[in-house]
Motif scaffolding. Structure first.
Motif, PDB file in Angstrom:
ATOM      1  N   PRO A 179       0.795  -1.246   0.000  1.00  0.00           N
ATOM      2  CA  PRO A 179       0.000   0.000   0.000  1.00  0.00           C
ATOM      3  C   PRO A 179       0.820   1.286   0.000  1.00  0.00           C
ATOM      4  CG  PRO A 179      -0.148  -1.143   2.125  1.00  0.00           C
ATOM      5  CD  PRO A 179       0.501  -2.090   1.169  1.00  0.00           C
ATOM      6  N   ALA A 180       2.116   1.207   0.332  1.00  0.00           N
ATOM      7  CA  ALA A 180       2.943   2.426   0.297  1.00  0.00           C
ATOM      8  C   ALA A 180       3.438   2.734  -1.107  1.00  0.00           C
ATOM      9  CB  ALA A 180       4.135   2.287   1.241  1.00  0.00           C
ATOM     10  N   ASN A 181       3.463   1.735  -1.984  1.00  0.00           N
ATOM     11  CA  ASN A 181       3.867   1.977  -3.371  1.00  0.00           C
ATOM     12  C   ASN A 181       2.847   2.889  -4.035  1.00  0.00           C
ATOM     13  OD1 ASN A 181       5.905   0.145  -2.891  1.00  0.00           O
ATOM     14  ND2 ASN A 181       4.953  -1.526  -4.038  1.00  0.00           N
ATOM     15  N   CYS A 182       3.280   3.647  -5.023  1.00  0.00           N
ATOM     16  CA  CYS A 182       2.303   4.505  -5.693  1.00  0.00           C
ATOM     17  C   CYS A 182       2.769   4.920  -7.080  1.00  0.00           C
ATOM     18  CB  CYS A 182       1.989   5.745  -4.853  1.00  0.00           C
ATOM     19  SG  CYS A 182       3.370   6.884  -4.633  1.00  0.00           S
ATOM     20  N   LEU A 183       1.790   5.311  -7.874  1.00  0.00           N
ATOM     21  CA  LEU A 183       2.014   5.915  -9.185  1.00  0.00           C
ATOM     22  C   LEU A 183       1.751   7.408  -9.043  1.00  0.00           C
ATOM     23  CD1 LEU A 183       2.282   5.787 -12.366  1.00  0.00           C
ATOM     24  CD2 LEU A 183      -0.224   5.502 -12.380  1.00  0.00           C
ATOM     25  N   MET A 184       2.712   8.220  -9.519  1.00  0.00           N
ATOM     26  CA  MET A 184       2.513   9.670  -9.525  1.00  0.00           C
ATOM     27  C   MET A 184       2.645  10.166 -10.954  1.00  0.00           C
ATOM     28  SD  MET A 184       4.180  10.975  -5.954  1.00  0.00           S
ATOM     29  CE  MET A 184       3.108  12.416  -5.965  1.00  0.00           C
ATOM     30  N   VAL A 185       1.841  11.174 -11.302  1.00  0.00           N
ATOM     31  CA  VAL A 185       1.690  11.578 -12.704  1.00  0.00           C
ATOM     32  C   VAL A 185       1.605  13.100 -12.803  1.00  0.00           C
ATOM     33  CG1 VAL A 185       0.266  11.337 -14.790  1.00  0.00           C
ATOM     34  CG2 VAL A 185       0.394   9.439 -13.140  1.00  0.00           C
ATOM     35  N   ARG A 186       2.204  13.617 -13.864  1.00  0.00           N
ATOM     36  CA  ARG A 186       2.012  15.023 -14.235  1.00  0.00           C
ATOM     37  C   ARG A 186       1.622  15.051 -15.708  1.00  0.00           C
ATOM     38  NH1 ARG A 186       4.478  19.382 -16.792  1.00  0.00           N
ATOM     39  NH2 ARG A 186       4.332  21.397 -15.717  1.00  0.00           N
ATOM     40  N   ILE A 187       0.450  15.582 -16.017  1.00  0.00           N
ATOM     41  CA  ILE A 187      -0.031  15.653 -17.391  1.00  0.00           C
ATOM     42  C   ILE A 187       0.210  17.067 -17.916  1.00  0.00           C
ATOM     43  CG2 ILE A 187      -2.042  15.482 -18.901  1.00  0.00           C
ATOM     44  CD1 ILE A 187      -3.118  13.323 -17.029  1.00  0.00           C
ATOM     45  N   GLY A 188       1.074  17.183 -18.912  1.00  0.00           N
ATOM     46  CA  GLY A 188       1.411  18.480 -19.484  1.00  0.00           C
ATOM     47  C   GLY A 188       0.184  19.172 -20.057  1.00  0.00           C
ATOM     48  N   ASN A 189       0.240  20.505 -20.107  1.00  0.00           N
ATOM     49  CA  ASN A 189      -0.964  21.242 -20.510  1.00  0.00           C
ATOM     50  C   ASN A 189      -1.233  21.223 -22.010  1.00  0.00           C
ATOM     51  OD1 ASN A 189       0.793  23.234 -21.544  1.00  0.00           O
ATOM     52  ND2 ASN A 189       0.694  24.446 -19.645  1.00  0.00           N
ATOM     53  N   ARG A 190      -0.349  20.589 -22.794  1.00  0.00           N
ATOM     54  CA  ARG A 190      -0.612  20.447 -24.226  1.00  0.00           C
ATOM     55  C   ARG A 190      -0.886  19.003 -24.630  1.00  0.00           C
ATOM     56  NH1 ARG A 190       3.539  24.468 -24.379  1.00  0.00           N
ATOM     57  NH2 ARG A 190       5.134  22.912 -24.826  1.00  0.00           N
ATOM     58  N   ILE A 191      -1.182  18.152 -23.660  1.00  0.00           N
ATOM     59  CA  ILE A 191      -1.484  16.748 -23.964  1.00  0.00           C
ATOM     60  C   ILE A 191      -2.893  16.638 -24.522  1.00  0.00           C
ATOM     61  CG2 ILE A 191      -1.810  14.454 -22.948  1.00  0.00           C
ATOM     62  CD1 ILE A 191       1.087  15.269 -23.171  1.00  0.00           C
ATOM     63  N   PRO A 192      -3.051  16.012 -25.698  1.00  0.00           N
ATOM     64  CA  PRO A 192      -4.390  15.870 -26.273  1.00  0.00           C
ATOM     65  C   PRO A 192      -5.257  14.895 -25.471  1.00  0.00           C
ATOM     66  CG  PRO A 192      -2.777  14.716 -27.631  1.00  0.00           C
ATOM     67  CD  PRO A 192      -1.997  15.470 -26.596  1.00  0.00           C
ATOM     68  N   PRO A 193      -6.569  15.111 -25.447  1.00  0.00           N
ATOM     69  CA  PRO A 193      -7.468  14.254 -24.666  1.00  0.00           C
ATOM     70  C   PRO A 193      -7.347  12.767 -25.014  1.00  0.00           C
ATOM     71  CG  PRO A 193      -8.629  16.194 -25.458  1.00  0.00           C
ATOM     72  CD  PRO A 193      -7.289  16.215 -26.112  1.00  0.00           C
ATOM     73  N   GLU A 194      -7.080  12.456 -26.288  1.00  0.00           N
ATOM     74  CA  GLU A 194      -6.990  11.037 -26.660  1.00  0.00           C
ATOM     75  C   GLU A 194      -5.799  10.349 -25.998  1.00  0.00           C
ATOM     76  OE1 GLU A 194      -5.603  13.511 -30.314  1.00  0.00           O
ATOM     77  OE2 GLU A 194      -7.164  13.602 -28.768  1.00  0.00           O
ATOM     78  N   SER A 195      -4.720  11.107 -25.752  1.00  0.00           N
ATOM     79  CA  SER A 195      -3.568  10.527 -25.063  1.00  0.00           C
ATOM     80  C   SER A 195      -3.888  10.288 -23.584  1.00  0.00           C
ATOM     81  CB  SER A 195      -2.344  11.440 -25.189  1.00  0.00           C
ATOM     82  OG  SER A 195      -1.878  11.450 -26.526  1.00  0.00           O
ATOM     83  N   VAL A 196      -4.642  11.203 -22.980  1.00  0.00           N
ATOM     84  CA  VAL A 196      -5.061  11.011 -21.592  1.00  0.00           C
ATOM     85  C   VAL A 196      -5.953   9.776 -21.492  1.00  0.00           C
ATOM     86  CG1 VAL A 196      -6.304  12.025 -19.639  1.00  0.00           C
ATOM     87  CG2 VAL A 196      -4.889  13.479 -21.108  1.00  0.00           C
ATOM     88  N   GLN A 197      -6.833   9.597 -22.469  1.00  0.00           N
ATOM     89  CA  GLN A 197      -7.723   8.431 -22.478  1.00  0.00           C
ATOM     90  C   GLN A 197      -6.928   7.131 -22.602  1.00  0.00           C
ATOM     91  OE1 GLN A 197     -10.648   8.545 -25.594  1.00  0.00           O
ATOM     92  NE2 GLN A 197     -11.921   6.980 -24.637  1.00  0.00           N
ATOM     93  N   LYS A 198      -5.935   7.115 -23.487  1.00  0.00           N
ATOM     94  CA  LYS A 198      -5.078   5.928 -23.632  1.00  0.00           C
ATOM     95  C   LYS A 198      -4.340   5.627 -22.333  1.00  0.00           C
ATOM     96  CE  LYS A 198      -4.012   6.240 -28.606  1.00  0.00           C
ATOM     97  NZ  LYS A 198      -2.908   6.493 -29.571  1.00  0.00           N
ATOM     98  N   PHE A 199      -3.875   6.683 -21.679  1.00  0.00           N
ATOM     99  CA  PHE A 199      -3.152   6.504 -20.424  1.00  0.00           C
ATOM    100  C   PHE A 199      -4.076   5.922 -19.354  1.00  0.00           C
ATOM    101  CE2 PHE A 199      -1.649   8.419 -16.343  1.00  0.00           C
ATOM    102  CZ  PHE A 199      -0.530   7.609 -16.204  1.00  0.00           C
TER     103      PHE A 199
END
Length: 210
Positions: A179-199
């Motif tokens: 439970p201490a492991n984690c995924l952290m993410v920063r989505i750049g402000n020019r990322i297209p919505p379709e890439s966010v959906q794939k992610f």
């Protein structure tokens, strides 16, 4: 998708010495600097030094370093995810991984890690990436710091938050193994919505596998 790597630097005065934080540094620069013997979190210092040189040679590879004189005392790496990990799936052109961050014990607690990340994000090109980091408690220096996994995670998460990396849920088995492991993410402000959906789809690959 690779960008021209624009060099940035920042001076940092700490209680134990003056540092220059700079990058992305070229492989030739890395080879010329000394690599501190206490940088052993992932592998022996000489082996890790060579690994950083090889990352710097990659088209997408970015190495930001903190150095005292000619000696590297800390670094952060960015590169495409390992082909064997789920994060390389989904054909996401805009995804890069913060693969490692390490500082020698002498300079810990002096804001070096935070400033390595700040210099990393000075490049506007980072707005064209989904940046991920997978944090596993077995990589953390719990013994030397005397912290438990939750105290260490809180410090690590606060440091990542300073540059916009935030906790994201996932069903990745290795992250879910503790439970201490984690995924952290920063989505750049020019990322297209379709890439966010794939992610989002690769974050939850097992949702229908019951």
């Amino acid at each position: 998708m690779e960008h021209k790597k624009t060099y940035y630097q920042k001076e940092l005065t700490t209680p134990v010495g003056h540092l220059l934080i700079e990058g992305p540094v070229h492989a030739e620069q890395l080879a010329q600097y000394e690599f501190h013997n206490d940088l052993v979190a992932f592998r022996p210092a000489s082996t890790q030094h060579q690994a950083l040189i090889e990352i710097a040679l990659l088209p997408e590879g970015r190495i930001i370093i903190a150095r005292s004189g000619q000696t590297i005392i800390g670094y952060v790496t960015f590169l495409y995810p390992d082909p064997l990990e789920r994060w390389s799936e989904g054909n996401i052109d805009h995804l890069i991984e913060l693969g490692a961050i390490e500082i020698i014990p002498l300079f810990r607690g002096a804001g070096v890690g935070k400033n390595l990340l700040i210099v990393s994000m000075m490049d506007d090109a980072m707005e064209d990436y989904i940046i991920i980091t997978t944090e596993y408690y077995w990589h953390w220096d719990l013994k030397r710091t005397g912290l438990n996994v939750w105290e260490y995670r809180k410090i690590m998460e606060k440091m990542m938050n300073t540059v916009g990396l935030e906790w994201y849920a996932t069903d990745d088995p290795e992250i879910c193994s503790h439970p201490a492991n984690c995924l952290m993410v920063r989505i750049g402000n020019r990322i297209p919505p379709e890439s966010v959906q794939k992610f989002d789809q690769i974050r939850f690959m097992n949702r229908f596998m019951y």
